[in-house]
Design a protein around this motif. Structure first.
Motif, mmCIF file in Angstrom:
data_model
loop_
_atom_site.group_PDB
_atom_site.id
_atom_site.type_symbol
_atom_site.label_atom_id
_atom_site.label_comp_id
_atom_site.label_asym_id
_atom_site.label_seq_id
_atom_site.Cartn_x
_atom_site.Cartn_y
_atom_site.Cartn_z
ATOM 1 N N THR A 161 0.840 -1.196 0.000
ATOM 2 C CA THR A 161 0.000 0.000 0.000
ATOM 3 C C THR A 161 0.876 1.247 0.000
ATOM 4 O O THR A 161 2.081 1.179 0.252
ATOM 5 C CB THR A 161 -0.915 0.016 1.226
ATOM 6 O OG1 THR A 161 -0.108 0.163 2.412
ATOM 7 C CG2 THR A 161 -1.733 -1.268 1.327
ATOM 8 N N ALA A 162 0.253 2.382 -0.294
ATOM 9 C CA ALA A 162 0.989 3.646 -0.292
ATOM 10 C C ALA A 162 1.515 3.959 1.108
ATOM 11 O O ALA A 162 2.648 4.452 1.260
ATOM 12 C CB ALA A 162 0.088 4.771 -0.796
ATOM 13 N N ASP A 163 0.737 3.689 2.140
ATOM 14 C CA ASP A 163 1.178 3.943 3.513
ATOM 15 C C ASP A 163 2.389 3.087 3.869
ATOM 16 O O ASP A 163 3.345 3.562 4.497
ATOM 17 C CB ASP A 163 0.030 3.671 4.492
ATOM 18 C CG ASP A 163 -1.111 4.644 4.324
ATOM 19 O OD1 ASP A 163 -0.847 5.797 3.930
ATOM 20 O OD2 ASP A 163 -2.269 4.256 4.568
ATOM 21 N N GLU A 164 2.349 1.819 3.482
ATOM 22 C CA GLU A 164 3.473 0.931 3.775
ATOM 23 C C GLU A 164 4.729 1.383 3.039
ATOM 24 O O GLU A 164 5.835 1.366 3.615
ATOM 25 C CB GLU A 164 3.115 -0.500 3.381
ATOM 26 C CG GLU A 164 2.024 -1.129 4.247
ATOM 27 C CD GLU A 164 1.527 -2.444 3.698
ATOM 28 O OE1 GLU A 164 0.838 -3.172 4.443
ATOM 29 O OE2 GLU A 164 1.815 -2.755 2.525
ATOM 30 N N ALA A 165 4.580 1.774 1.784
ATOM 31 C CA ALA A 165 5.739 2.237 1.016
ATOM 32 C C ALA A 165 6.343 3.486 1.639
ATOM 33 O O ALA A 165 7.574 3.614 1.735
ATOM 34 C CB ALA A 165 5.327 2.505 -0.427
ATOM 35 N N ALA A 166 5.500 4.415 2.071
ATOM 36 C CA ALA A 166 6.002 5.643 2.686
ATOM 37 C C ALA A 166 6.732 5.352 3.989
ATOM 38 O O ALA A 166 7.801 5.926 4.265
ATOM 39 C CB ALA A 166 4.849 6.609 2.926
ATOM 40 N N ALA A 167 6.181 4.457 4.807
ATOM 41 C CA ALA A 167 6.816 4.132 6.077
ATOM 42 C C ALA A 167 8.160 3.440 5.861
ATOM 43 O O ALA A 167 9.156 3.752 6.545
ATOM 44 C CB ALA A 167 5.890 3.248 6.911
ATOM 45 N N GLU A 168 8.233 2.509 4.913
ATOM 46 C CA GLU A 168 9.475 1.788 4.657
ATOM 47 C C GLU A 168 10.534 2.704 4.042
ATOM 48 O O GLU A 168 11.712 2.650 4.421
ATOM 49 C CB GLU A 168 9.195 0.600 3.742
ATOM 50 C CG GLU A 168 8.307 -0.467 4.384
ATOM 51 C CD GLU A 168 7.878 -1.529 3.384
ATOM 52 O OE1 GLU A 168 8.518 -1.622 2.309
ATOM 53 O OE2 GLU A 168 6.919 -2.260 3.659
ATOM 54 N N ALA A 169 10.137 3.538 3.094
ATOM 55 C CA ALA A 169 11.101 4.430 2.452
ATOM 56 C C ALA A 169 11.586 5.501 3.414
ATOM 57 O O ALA A 169 12.722 5.980 3.296
ATOM 58 C CB ALA A 169 10.470 5.069 1.217
ATOM 59 N N GLY A 170 10.736 5.892 4.376
ATOM 60 C CA GLY A 170 11.138 6.923 5.329
ATOM 61 C C GLY A 170 12.292 6.501 6.218
ATOM 62 O O GLY A 170 12.993 7.365 6.773
ATOM 63 N N ARG A 171 12.546 5.198 6.356
ATOM 64 C CA ARG A 171 13.656 4.734 7.201
ATOM 65 C C ARG A 171 15.001 5.025 6.544
ATOM 66 O O ARG A 171 15.969 5.375 7.226
ATOM 67 C CB ARG A 171 13.504 3.245 7.476
ATOM 68 C CG ARG A 171 12.211 2.882 8.197
ATOM 69 C CD ARG A 171 12.222 1.414 8.615
ATOM 70 N NE ARG A 171 10.924 1.024 9.140
ATOM 71 C CZ ARG A 171 10.035 0.303 8.475
ATOM 72 N NH1 ARG A 171 10.318 -0.119 7.254
ATOM 73 N NH2 ARG A 171 8.879 -0.016 9.028
ATOM 74 N N SER A 172 15.058 4.863 5.231
ATOM 75 C CA SER A 172 16.325 5.136 4.541
ATOM 76 C C SER A 172 16.407 6.563 4.029
ATOM 77 O O SER A 172 17.493 7.026 3.662
ATOM 78 C CB SER A 172 16.498 4.163 3.371
ATOM 79 O OG SER A 172 15.404 4.264 2.470
ATOM 80 N N LEU A 173 15.282 7.248 4.004
ATOM 81 C CA LEU A 173 15.252 8.662 3.583
ATOM 82 C C LEU A 173 14.546 9.480 4.662
ATOM 83 O O LEU A 173 13.462 10.024 4.430
ATOM 84 C CB LEU A 173 14.530 8.797 2.235
ATOM 85 C CG LEU A 173 15.147 8.057 1.042
ATOM 86 C CD1 LEU A 173 14.180 8.027 -0.128
ATOM 87 C CD2 LEU A 173 16.464 8.713 0.622
ATOM 88 N N PRO A 174 15.113 9.587 5.841
ATOM 89 C CA PRO A 174 14.408 10.246 6.943
ATOM 90 C C PRO A 174 14.091 11.713 6.689
ATOM 91 O O PRO A 174 13.101 12.225 7.196
ATOM 92 C CB PRO A 174 15.374 10.069 8.123
ATOM 93 C CG PRO A 174 16.706 9.832 7.499
ATOM 94 C CD PRO A 174 16.455 9.100 6.234
ATOM 95 N N SER A 175 14.916 12.377 5.895
ATOM 96 C CA SER A 175 14.643 13.791 5.621
ATOM 97 C C SER A 175 13.403 13.977 4.763
ATOM 98 O O SER A 175 12.865 15.094 4.686
ATOM 99 C CB SER A 175 15.851 14.431 4.935
ATOM 100 O OG SER A 175 16.101 13.801 3.682
ATOM 101 N N ARG A 176 12.961 12.928 4.094
ATOM 102 C CA ARG A 176 11.773 12.999 3.231
ATOM 103 C C ARG A 176 10.605 12.195 3.808
ATOM 104 O O ARG A 176 9.601 11.996 3.114
ATOM 105 C CB ARG A 176 12.100 12.467 1.829
ATOM 106 C CG ARG A 176 13.266 13.159 1.149
ATOM 107 C CD ARG A 176 13.009 14.640 0.995
ATOM 108 N NE ARG A 176 14.150 15.321 0.390
ATOM 109 C CZ ARG A 176 14.315 16.636 0.384
ATOM 110 N NH1 ARG A 176 13.397 17.410 0.966
ATOM 111 N NH2 ARG A 176 15.376 17.167 -0.176
#
Length: 228
Positions: A161-176
């Motif tokens: 889902t979009a929420d899952e993708a955002a949460a997972e990507a936020g770990r490696s891209l915390p500034s975004r």
């Protein structure tokens, strides 16, 4: 005497010629059915669909008559009850809004036809040029996630889902991370919440997409301590 008897018999036979002959009941009915079955008597009969519609409306009329008979005030009372029910449904819809989506496979970000990030971006720009902002927002969010997968910042996973993708990507891209969460929320509102996107909403996702392209991922602690 005999001559008179013969004369009398002849008169009786002549009189019997004027008496109608009775036809038996069954042959008469069969003859009538054969006559009425001729096509000339059925040229103006309704077809099968018309007969079905007539029966349906007769059923609706009977149902309405039964309901109006049971409702207080007769037909007028039934109309009032129906108006009250419709008003109650409208009030609940206005108060609660569009039914929210439920979690599951229907929340999947991508459909069954995988495309590259550049293809999703091209589709988003085409929708934006035509003023279809909802579709433009959806395709831009898909482009963002597909781009992260192509950069190996996300593992390709069906059903994400979009929420899952955002949460997972936020770990490696915390500034975004905040921008990713906002983009996922925009996608969900448009796709499942019945909201309408606009040019500004699409502009935010497009800017985020460009910013993510220039953002370097943050290494984990183990990767930071490893020799170059």
């Amino acid at each position: 005497m005999f001559t008179g008897g013969v004369t009398t018999a002849r008169l009786a036979l002549r009189a019997s010629d004027d008496v109608p002959v009775d036809t038996p009941r069954v042959p008469a009915r069969e003859a009538a059915e054969r006559e009425l079955s001729k096509p000339m008597y059925h040229e103006n009969d309704p077809n099968l669909l018309q007969r079905a519609l007539d029966r349906f409306w007769d059923w609706v009329g009977d149902l309405f008559d039964s309901a109006s008979g049971a409702a207080p005030g007769g037909p007028l009372g039934l109309v009032v009850v129906l108006l009250l029910v419709i008003g109650l449904i409208a009030a609940l819809w206005w108060r609660l809004g569009t039914p929210q989506r439920s979690a599951g496979a229907a929340d999947s970000l991508f459909d069954d036809s995988p495309r590259s990030a550049s293809e999703h971006r091209a589709a988003a720009e085409a929708h934006a040029a035509a003023g279809r902002w909802n579709q433009a927002v959806q395709e831009r969010m898909r482009a963002i996630v597909r781009s992260l997968e192509e950069r190996a910042l996300l593992d390709p996973r069906p059903g994400r889902t979009a929420d899952e993708a955002a949460a997972e990507a936020g770990r490696s891209l915390p500034s975004r991370a905040d921008g990713l969460r906002a983009a996922a929320r925009e996608f969900d509102d448009v796709t499942y919440g019945g909201r309408t996107a606009d040019e500004q909403a699409y502009g935010r996702l497009r800017d985020l997409d460009l910013e993510l392209e220039r953002t370097k991922p943050q290494l984990t602690g183990a990767a930071q301590g490893a020799p170059a």
